[in-house]
Enzyme design. Structure first.
Site, PDB file in Angstrom:
ATOM      1  CB  SER A 102      -1.045   0.133   1.730  1.00 36.48           C
ATOM      2  OG  SER A 102      -2.381   0.868   1.202  1.00 36.48           O
TER       3      SER A 102
ATOM      4  CG  ASP B 120      -7.466  -3.428  -1.748  1.00 35.47           C
ATOM      5  OD1 ASP B 120      -7.810  -2.857  -1.814  1.00 35.47           O
ATOM      6  OD2 ASP B 120      -5.895  -3.188  -1.791  1.00 35.47           O
TER       7      ASP B 120
ATOM      8  CG  HIS C 186      -5.764  -2.418   1.154  1.00 32.84           C
ATOM      9  ND1 HIS C 186      -4.620  -2.206   0.198  1.00 32.84           N
ATOM     10  CD2 HIS C 186      -5.076  -1.537   1.927  1.00 32.84           C
ATOM     11  CE1 HIS C 186      -3.717  -1.371   0.603  1.00 32.84           C
ATOM     12  NE2 HIS C 186      -4.642  -1.396   1.504  1.00 32.84           N
TER      13      HIS C 186
HETATM   14  N1  LIG Z   1      -8.803   2.720   7.124  1.00 33.64           N
HETATM   15  C1  LIG Z   1      -7.655   1.936   7.652  1.00 33.64           C
HETATM   16  C2  LIG Z   1      -6.985   1.840   6.603  1.00 33.64           C
HETATM   17  C3  LIG Z   1      -5.131   1.178   7.046  1.00 33.64           C
HETATM   18  C4  LIG Z   1      -4.949   0.089   6.627  1.00 33.64           C
HETATM   19  O1  LIG Z   1      -6.121  -0.277   5.574  1.00 33.64           O
HETATM   20  N2  LIG Z   1      -3.728   0.181   6.723  1.00 33.64           N
HETATM   21  C5  LIG Z   1      -3.159  -1.085   6.268  1.00 33.64           C
HETATM   22  C6  LIG Z   1      -1.988  -0.688   4.988  1.00 33.64           C
HETATM   23  S1  LIG Z   1      -2.861   0.455   3.893  1.00 33.64           S
HETATM   24  C7  LIG Z   1      -2.666  -1.676   7.098  1.00 33.64           C
HETATM   25  O2  LIG Z   1      -1.632  -2.584   7.007  1.00 33.64           O
HETATM   26  N3  LIG Z   1      -3.231  -1.886   8.457  1.00 33.64           N
HETATM   27  C8  LIG Z   1      -2.327  -2.502   8.982  1.00 33.64           C
HETATM   28  C9  LIG Z   1      -2.443  -4.294   9.702  1.00 33.64           C
HETATM   29  O3  LIG Z   1      -4.049  -4.947   8.662  1.00 33.64           O
HETATM   30  O4  LIG Z   1      -2.441  -4.662   9.982  1.00 33.64           O
HETATM   31  C10 LIG Z   1      -7.574   1.802   8.988  1.00 33.64           C
HETATM   32  O5  LIG Z   1      -8.795   2.756   9.570  1.00 33.64           O
HETATM   33  O6  LIG Z   1      -6.846   2.024   9.346  1.00 33.64           O
END
Ligand SMILES: N[C@@H](CCC(=O)N[C@@H](CS)C(=O)NCC(=O)O)C(=O)O
Length: 280
Positions: A145, A224, A257
């Site tokens: 991402s 995604d 995602h």
């Molecule tokens: N809308 C999400 C966006 C954040 C998101 O999806 N982050 C991804 C990278 S863009 C991620 O890796 N999150 C941490 C995880 O899944 O461990 C949120 O509210 O936190």
């Protein structure tokens, strides 16, 4: 430098280290997986850049990369996603400030003081890793991402520095999507021309005449939730086609995602990088 975590994993060690970064002007943590081979030989290094809201912990606890890194004898280094600390600028919202450094060098106040993640990942971190661990100077880079954007941009901006590059669900055209526009206005200001050097699609176009084009590998889940609003891999596909830049886009039906997607294909990415890193 101080070790703050260590765990035996797949015959090697998963560690977390803390150090003072002179590039970022704050203390930083990074994860490093040392495969069994690193006990008696120098190993090449895969750098992993995580996405919005992540620290060094998300990838090392969720992706399951250690098994493949052990198999291929590759060190995997996973930095944090921004400078950190109470003295470091921050903002409301998950997509700007701490946890959202976008792997660029900010030029605007208050961000310019600490937000230099490009230089940290490209120079300070490898210098540190190659000086303190059993690491060679053969490097590859990948990410997810915002970190996929970071991996593509770092590889395209620094020809010859990385043996291979790949990304999961990358933000390929930050100049054209809300996450990127918000970050670039804050970190780089209103002059959109200054944004081009941090946008993978623009960098591919700018390098159209180059003889030496590092192939780009992207995996993208079709379920995604950010695919059509923030990621838009078709824009990079078009830029690569126009510039005759080697590009592989693997669309994966049903995957979202999350790290469940990354964990499903990280073995293929580690194998891809290990092959490039082993080439003479
Ligand atoms: N809308 C999400 C966006 C954040 C998101 O999806 N982050 C991804 C990278 S863009 C991620 O890796 N999150 C941490 C995880 O899944 O461990 C949120 O509210 O936190």
């Amino acid at each position: 430098m101080k070790k703050v975590q260590e765990h035996a994993s797949h015959g090697g060690m998963q560690e977390v280290w803390q150090h003072h970064s002179h590039t970022l002007g704050c203390d930083m943590r990074f994860g490093i997986y040392l495969p069994p081979h690193a006990v008696h030989a120098q190993c090449p290094v895969l750098y992993w850049l995580s996405g919005l809201t992540c620290t060094e912990q998300n990838f090392i606890t969720k992706a399951g990369a250690q098994r493949y890194a052990a198999e291929h004898g590759v060190i995997v280094v996973a930095p944090d996603t921004s400078p950190r600390g109470v003295a470091v600028a921050d903002a409301e919202g998950y997509d700007l400030g701490q946890g959202a450094g976008f792997y660029l060098n900010a030029t605007q106040a208050p961000w310019a003081e600490n937000y230099r993640m490009h230089d940290y990942v490209e120079r300070e971190l490898p210098d540190l890793v190659e000086a303190h661990f059993s690491a060679s100077n053969r490097r590859s880079i990948s990410g997810h991402s915002m970190g996929g954007h970071g991996a593509l941009v770092l590889a395209l901006r620094n020809p010859g520095r990385y043996h291979s590059v790949s990304a999961f669900s990358p933000i390929v055209a930050p100049m054209q999507v809300p996450w990127g526009e918000k970050a670039f206005i804050a970190y780089l200001g209103d002059d959109r021309d200054a944004w081009r050097q941090w946008d993978a699609c623009e960098l591919v176009r700018a390098a159209a005449d180059s003889a030496n084009k590092l192939p780009l590998l992207v995996d993208q889940g079709e379920a995604d939730e950010f695919l059509d609003t923030q990621l838009r891999p078709e824009l990079l596909e078009a830029a690569c086609r126009q510039s005759a830049h080697p590009f592989t886009l693997r669309r994966r039906a049903g995957y979202d995602h999350s790290y469940y997607f990354i964990a499903s294909f990280i073995g293929e990415h580690v194998a891809y990088h290990a092959a490039a890193l082993a080439d003479r």
